[in-house]
Design an enzyme around this catalytic site. Structure first.
Site, PDB file in Angstrom:
ATOM      1  N   HIS A 184     -92.562 -36.400  10.693  1.00 34.23           N
ATOM      2  CA  HIS A 184     -92.293 -37.213  11.896  1.00 34.23           C
ATOM      3  C   HIS A 184     -92.278 -38.679  11.473  1.00 34.23           C
ATOM      4  O   HIS A 184     -93.321 -39.266  11.212  1.00 34.23           O
ATOM      5  CB  HIS A 184     -93.378 -36.982  12.952  1.00 34.23           C
ATOM      6  CG  HIS A 184     -93.149 -37.738  14.225  1.00 34.23           C
ATOM      7  ND1 HIS A 184     -93.177 -37.142  15.454  1.00 34.23           N
ATOM      8  CD2 HIS A 184     -92.880 -39.040  14.458  1.00 34.23           C
ATOM      9  CE1 HIS A 184     -92.940 -38.040  16.398  1.00 34.23           C
ATOM     10  NE2 HIS A 184     -92.760 -39.209  15.812  1.00 34.23           N
ATOM     11  N   HIS A 226     -90.219 -42.676  11.967  1.00 38.22           N
ATOM     12  CA  HIS A 226     -89.232 -43.583  12.564  1.00 38.22           C
ATOM     13  C   HIS A 226     -88.730 -44.526  11.482  1.00 38.22           C
ATOM     14  O   HIS A 226     -89.513 -45.279  10.902  1.00 38.22           O
ATOM     15  CB  HIS A 226     -89.856 -44.406  13.695  1.00 38.22           C
ATOM     16  CG  HIS A 226     -90.341 -43.557  14.818  1.00 38.22           C
ATOM     17  ND1 HIS A 226     -89.569 -43.271  15.916  1.00 38.22           N
ATOM     18  CD2 HIS A 226     -91.512 -42.895  15.005  1.00 38.22           C
ATOM     19  CE1 HIS A 226     -90.245 -42.482  16.739  1.00 38.22           C
ATOM     20  NE2 HIS A 226     -91.438 -42.238  16.211  1.00 38.22           N
ATOM     21  N   LYS A 285     -85.352 -33.204  19.406  1.00 42.63           N
ATOM     22  CA  LYS A 285     -86.561 -33.886  19.876  1.00 42.63           C
ATOM     23  C   LYS A 285     -86.549 -34.009  21.393  1.00 42.63           C
ATOM     24  O   LYS A 285     -85.599 -34.525  21.976  1.00 42.63           O
ATOM     25  CB  LYS A 285     -86.622 -35.274  19.242  1.00 42.63           C
ATOM     26  CG  LYS A 285     -87.763 -36.145  19.742  1.00 42.63           C
ATOM     27  CD  LYS A 285     -89.115 -35.678  19.219  1.00 42.63           C
ATOM     28  CE  LYS A 285     -90.252 -36.411  19.878  1.00 42.63           C
ATOM     29  NZ  LYS A 285     -91.017 -37.248  18.999  1.00 42.63           N
ATOM     30  N   HIS A 341     -92.584 -34.520  22.210  1.00 40.92           N
ATOM     31  CA  HIS A 341     -93.530 -35.595  22.534  1.00 40.92           C
ATOM     32  C   HIS A 341     -94.315 -35.095  23.746  1.00 40.92           C
ATOM     33  O   HIS A 341     -93.803 -35.066  24.859  1.00 40.92           O
ATOM     34  CB  HIS A 341     -92.811 -36.904  22.852  1.00 40.92           C
ATOM     35  CG  HIS A 341     -93.766 -38.026  23.112  1.00 40.92           C
ATOM     36  ND1 HIS A 341     -93.968 -39.060  22.226  1.00 40.92           N
ATOM     37  CD2 HIS A 341     -94.636 -38.239  24.126  1.00 40.92           C
ATOM     38  CE1 HIS A 341     -94.908 -39.880  22.702  1.00 40.92           C
ATOM     39  NE2 HIS A 341     -95.325 -39.397  23.868  1.00 40.92           N
ATOM     40  N   HIS A 370     -97.530 -35.280  16.808  1.00 36.13           N
ATOM     41  CA  HIS A 370     -98.662 -36.220  16.823  1.00 36.13           C
ATOM     42  C   HIS A 370     -99.738 -35.852  17.856  1.00 36.13           C
ATOM     43  O   HIS A 370     -99.958 -36.586  18.816  1.00 36.13           O
ATOM     44  CB  HIS A 370     -98.187 -37.668  17.019  1.00 36.13           C
ATOM     45  CG  HIS A 370     -97.097 -37.881  18.039  1.00 36.13           C
ATOM     46  ND1 HIS A 370     -97.156 -37.394  19.320  1.00 36.13           N
ATOM     47  CD2 HIS A 370     -95.916 -38.543  17.968  1.00 36.13           C
ATOM     48  CE1 HIS A 370     -96.071 -37.739  19.973  1.00 36.13           C
ATOM     49  NE2 HIS A 370     -95.303 -38.443  19.159  1.00 36.13           N
ATOM     50  N   ASP A 390     -95.659 -40.441  11.986  1.00 35.31           N
ATOM     51  CA  ASP A 390     -95.223 -41.253  13.130  1.00 35.31           C
ATOM     52  C   ASP A 390     -95.231 -42.736  12.760  1.00 35.31           C
ATOM     53  O   ASP A 390     -95.457 -43.591  13.618  1.00 35.31           O
ATOM     54  CB  ASP A 390     -96.089 -40.988  14.369  1.00 35.31           C
ATOM     55  CG  ASP A 390     -95.406 -41.448  15.651  1.00 35.31           C
ATOM     56  OD1 ASP A 390     -94.202 -41.757  15.610  1.00 35.31           O
ATOM     57  OD2 ASP A 390     -96.083 -41.504  16.696  1.00 35.31           O
TER      58      ASP A 390
HETATM   59  O1  DOR Z   1     -96.295 -45.084  19.056  1.00 31.91           O
HETATM   60  C1  DOR Z   1     -95.181 -44.610  19.120  1.00 31.91           C
HETATM   61  N1  DOR Z   1     -94.110 -45.255  18.638  1.00 31.91           N
HETATM   62  N2  DOR Z   1     -95.014 -43.426  19.702  1.00 31.91           N
HETATM   63  C2  DOR Z   1     -93.816 -42.911  19.938  1.00 31.91           C
HETATM   64  O2  DOR Z   1     -93.742 -41.841  20.501  1.00 31.91           O
HETATM   65  C3  DOR Z   1     -92.586 -43.659  19.596  1.00 31.91           C
HETATM   66  C4  DOR Z   1     -92.845 -44.627  18.537  1.00 31.91           C
HETATM   67  C5  DOR Z   1     -91.755 -45.647  18.369  1.00 31.91           C
HETATM   68  O3  DOR Z   1     -90.583 -45.281  18.354  1.00 31.91           O
HETATM   69  O4  DOR Z   1     -92.087 -46.815  18.204  1.00 31.91           O
HETATM   70 ZN    ZN Z   2     -92.821 -40.918  16.938  1.00 30.79          ZN
END
Ligand code: DOR
Ligand code: ZN
Length: 363
Positions: A27, A29, A113, A150, A188, A261
């Site tokens: 997971h 970003h 997702k 999520h 998460h 995450d």
């Molecule tokens: O803390 C987070 N940041 N939780 C999420 O679900 C998305 C993520 C983000 O894209 O910044």
């Molecule tokens: Zn995330």
């Protein structure tokens, strides 16, 4: 030198070095543009694969979007890095089952997702009425494609610290009863309830745990001043939940695996009156995890969490290459932030000295 069931540990009285299969991040970003370029190496040096989240603006909705995004990632991958982005599609109420299936069969798309609309960063195009996406979910169940969830309700009447537990009860359990063949990853997890629910389920359910939720509880965000760099969603809960997560992650149980995450946001967007959710942990994640597993006397199970349980759930082979982690007597100096073409991004500070370092791929 000693061999354990899951990883080779060298050293006698003090464990100084551990060699494990190269990890994957289930997971992550990566964002886009200048931020993508700046943050990608922090993952691609240490990780072989990552499930890449689709919550860009605009989101990665179709297989064509995922192909274009994958190309943008690969175009900024540093030379010599052996890294495969595993793409996901952002589920909307307009998602086409045929497009999802085509992307999966093509090998381009690994998972879909589900963001409940409004639950987190860039989730506005997510799902409001789960019944509207049943046809997509039924197709995914039929072809064995995982759904990453999520797991928080968005009902404003529900306290933010209870949103995960209520989601399990109101949404996840009914969904899994309706479509039992659907393969679901609870992303998460942050609560004892999440751990218990994952444990109670069969092979079709897995759960990722972040590095930071093993390290911080809600005091890090709120006690002694508001610290926006510890704010993420789902928000860190009270200590009893952190302990349950630690127990699950270090248990070796195949249902629990690493999903960092890691979620970079430019500093001005976090350090303001309404700061974004997200913790950027990629540069320090493996070092922090070695610290946590050492504290729990579980270094021999680190490899299960980072490198074995995830591939088993996703039905992919574990990585053949290894990485070596070494414990140094002196703390290692990690950068406090990284520069991107758009501005600085603060790196997760675990609030303890970090003694573990990742060495280059140990072959
Ligand atoms: O803390 C987070 N940041 N939780 C999420 O679900 C998305 C993520 C983000 O894209 O910044
Ligand atoms: Zn995330």
């Amino acid at each position: 030198m000693a061999d354990t069931a899951s990883g080779k540990i060298e050293g006698n009285a003090i464990l100084k070095t551990i060699t494990i299969r190269r990890p994957d991040d289930w997971h992550l970003h990566l964002r886009d543009g200048a931020v993508l370029k700046a943050v990608l190496p922090a993952t691609s040096t240490d990780f072989a694969r990552a499930i890449v989240m689709p919550n860009l603006v605009p989101p990665v909705v179709t297989t064509a979007d995922a192909r274009a995004y994958r190309n943008r990632i690969l175009s900024v991958l540093p030379q010599g890095h052996d890294f495969t982005p595993l793409m996901t599609l952002y589920l909307t109420e307009g998602t086409s089952p045929d497009d999802v299936e085509a992307g999966f069969r093509d090998g381009l798309v690994t998972a879909v997702k589900l963001y409940p609309a409004g639950a987190t960063t860039n989730s506005q195009s997510g799902v409001r009425d789960i019944a509207k996406v049943y046809p997509v979910l039924e197709r995914m169940a039929a072809i064995g494609m995982p759904l990453c969830v999520h797991g928080e309700v968005t009902d404003p009447a529900i306290d933010i610290f209870d949103r995960e537990a209520v989601f399990i009860e109101r949404v996840l359990e009914p969904l899994r009863r309706r479509i039992p063949e659907l393969r679901v990853v609870m992303e998460h997890i942050t609560t004892r309830e999440g751990v218990e629910y994952a444990r109670s389920a069969g092979d079709n359910l897995g759960a990722t745990i972040t590095t930071h939720h093993l390290i911080i509880n809600r005091n890090a965000i709120l006690a002694g001043g508001i610290r926006p760099h510890y704010y993420c969603l789902p928000v860190a809960k009270r200590e009893t939940h952190r302990l349950a997560l630690r127990e699950a992650a270090t248990s070796g149980d195949r249902r629990f695996f690493l999903g960092t995450d890691s979620a970079p946001h430019l500093d001005p967007l976090k350090e303001c009156a309404c700061g974004c959710a997200g913790i950027f942990s990629a540069p320090v994640t493996l070092s922090c995890l070695a610290h946590v597993f050492e504290e729990e006397n579980a270094l021999g199970r680190l490899e299960a969490f980072t490198s074995l349980n995830g591939p088993a759930f996703y039905r992919l082979p574990p990585n053949e290459k290894r990485v070596r982690l070494t414990r140094h007597d002196e703390p290692i100096a990690f950068p406090k932030s990284i520069a991107t073409g758009d501005g600085p991004v603060t790196v997760f500070d675990p609030m303890f000295p970090i003694h573990w370092n990742v060495e280059a791929s140990a072959g």
